[in-house]
Write an enzyme that holds these catalytic residues in place. Structure first.
Site, PDB file in Angstrom:
ATOM      1  N   ASP A  39     -35.875  69.596  35.355  1.00 20.00           N
ATOM      2  CA  ASP A  39     -35.892  70.439  34.165  1.00 20.00           C
ATOM      3  C   ASP A  39     -37.169  71.271  34.166  1.00 20.00           C
ATOM      4  O   ASP A  39     -38.251  70.784  34.477  1.00 20.00           O
ATOM      5  CB  ASP A  39     -35.824  69.573  32.893  1.00 20.00           C
ATOM      6  N   HIS A 110     -24.389  69.829  31.615  1.00 17.76           N
ATOM      7  CA  HIS A 110     -25.532  69.215  32.289  1.00 17.76           C
ATOM      8  C   HIS A 110     -25.821  67.881  31.632  1.00 17.76           C
ATOM      9  O   HIS A 110     -25.749  67.748  30.416  1.00 17.76           O
ATOM     10  CB  HIS A 110     -26.769  70.107  32.260  1.00 17.76           C
ATOM     11  N   HIS A 112     -28.854  65.159  31.250  1.00 20.81           N
ATOM     12  CA  HIS A 112     -30.295  64.933  31.419  1.00 20.81           C
ATOM     13  C   HIS A 112     -30.506  63.492  31.870  1.00 20.81           C
ATOM     14  O   HIS A 112     -29.915  62.571  31.290  1.00 20.81           O
ATOM     15  CB  HIS A 112     -31.035  65.094  30.090  1.00 20.81           C
TER      16      HIS A 112
HETATM   17  P1  AMP Z   1     -29.685  71.433  26.438  1.00 18.19           P
HETATM   18  O1  AMP Z   1     -30.504  71.630  25.196  1.00 18.19           O
HETATM   19  O2  AMP Z   1     -29.113  70.041  26.545  1.00 18.19           O
HETATM   20  O3  AMP Z   1     -28.666  72.524  26.639  1.00 18.19           O
HETATM   21  O4  AMP Z   1     -30.722  71.498  27.645  1.00 18.19           O
HETATM   22  C1  AMP Z   1     -31.001  72.644  28.386  1.00 18.19           C
HETATM   23  C2  AMP Z   1     -32.148  72.285  29.313  1.00 18.19           C
HETATM   24  O5  AMP Z   1     -32.205  73.241  30.346  1.00 18.19           O
HETATM   25  C3  AMP Z   1     -33.524  72.259  28.627  1.00 18.19           C
HETATM   26  O6  AMP Z   1     -34.103  70.967  28.771  1.00 18.19           O
HETATM   27  C4  AMP Z   1     -34.303  73.337  29.396  1.00 18.19           C
HETATM   28  O7  AMP Z   1     -35.664  73.007  29.563  1.00 18.19           O
HETATM   29  C5  AMP Z   1     -33.557  73.392  30.719  1.00 18.19           C
HETATM   30  N1  AMP Z   1     -33.652  74.649  31.447  1.00 18.19           N
HETATM   31  C6  AMP Z   1     -33.430  75.889  30.982  1.00 18.19           C
HETATM   32  N2  AMP Z   1     -33.573  76.798  31.963  1.00 18.19           N
HETATM   33  C7  AMP Z   1     -33.865  76.094  33.095  1.00 18.19           C
HETATM   34  C8  AMP Z   1     -34.117  76.463  34.449  1.00 18.19           C
HETATM   35  N3  AMP Z   1     -34.111  77.739  34.856  1.00 18.19           N
HETATM   36  N4  AMP Z   1     -34.397  75.471  35.343  1.00 18.19           N
HETATM   37  C9  AMP Z   1     -34.426  74.186  34.936  1.00 18.19           C
HETATM   38  N5  AMP Z   1     -34.186  73.779  33.675  1.00 18.19           N
HETATM   39  C10 AMP Z   1     -33.915  74.719  32.774  1.00 18.19           C
END
Ligand code: AMP
Length: 125
Positions: A39, A110, A112
C-alpha cells in the site's frame, strides 16, 4: 470519496492502471490470477493490497461473478503472502472494504493485509 460497489467496472481506476503497467507498484506477489503490492500509504508496518487480475469492482462482485479458479487463487494467495511475509506467528488482519459504509475508495476489489504490530480494535467506536 467512497464508491458505490454496485456500479459497473470502470477500467480507468488506479488498480486497473497498475495491472496494465501504466502505473508502477511495489510488487510482493503475482500469479495468473492475482497481483499483490505494498500500500502506498501504509497503516501498519506490513500493509499489502491483494487484487484479482480480473475486472471486479468489489468483494460483492467477485464473490458473485468470479470463477472458481479465480476465487481459489485469490484466497490461496492471501494466505501465502501472509505466510511468506512472516505474519502468521504474531497474527495479522485481512480486510476488504466494500462500498460506501466501509469507505471503499478504489473500485477494483482489493484485500488489505495488515500486520507487524498489534492492530487494535477491529472497528473504531
Ligand atoms: P480502500 O479505502 O479500501 O479502497 O483502500 C484503498 C487503498 O489503496 C488505500 O489504502 C490507499 O493507500 C491505497 N492506494 C491508493 N493508490 C495506490 C497506489 N498507487 N499504490 C498502492 N496503494 C494505493
Amino acid at each position: 470519496m467512497p464508491i458505490d460497489a454496485t456500479l459497473p467496472y470502470d477500467d480507468t481506476n488506479i488498480f486497473a492502471r497498475i495491472l496494465r503497467g501504466e502505473l508502477p507498484c511495489n510488487k510482493v506477489y503475482e500469479d495468473d490470477h492475482v497481483l499483490a503490492f505494498h500500500d502506498i500509504n501504509p497503516a501498519a508496518p506490513t500493509h499489502i493490497l491483494v487484487i484479482p487480475k480480473g475486472a471486479y469492482v468489489s468483494w460483492d462482485d467477485f464473490s458473485a461473478n468470479g470463477s472458481e479458479a479465480e476465487i481459489a487463487a485469490f484466497v490461496r494467495a492471501v494466505g501465502k503472502i501472509a505466510r511468506d511475509e512472516g505474519l502468521v506467528d504474531h497474527g495479522y488482519r485481512v480486510l476488504a472494504n466494500t462500498g460506501g459504509n466501509a469507505g471503499q475508495e478504489v473500485p477494483h476489489l482489493h484485500v488489505h493485509i495488515f500486520g507487524g504490530q498489534p492492530l487494535g480494535p477491529m472497528l473504531s467506536r
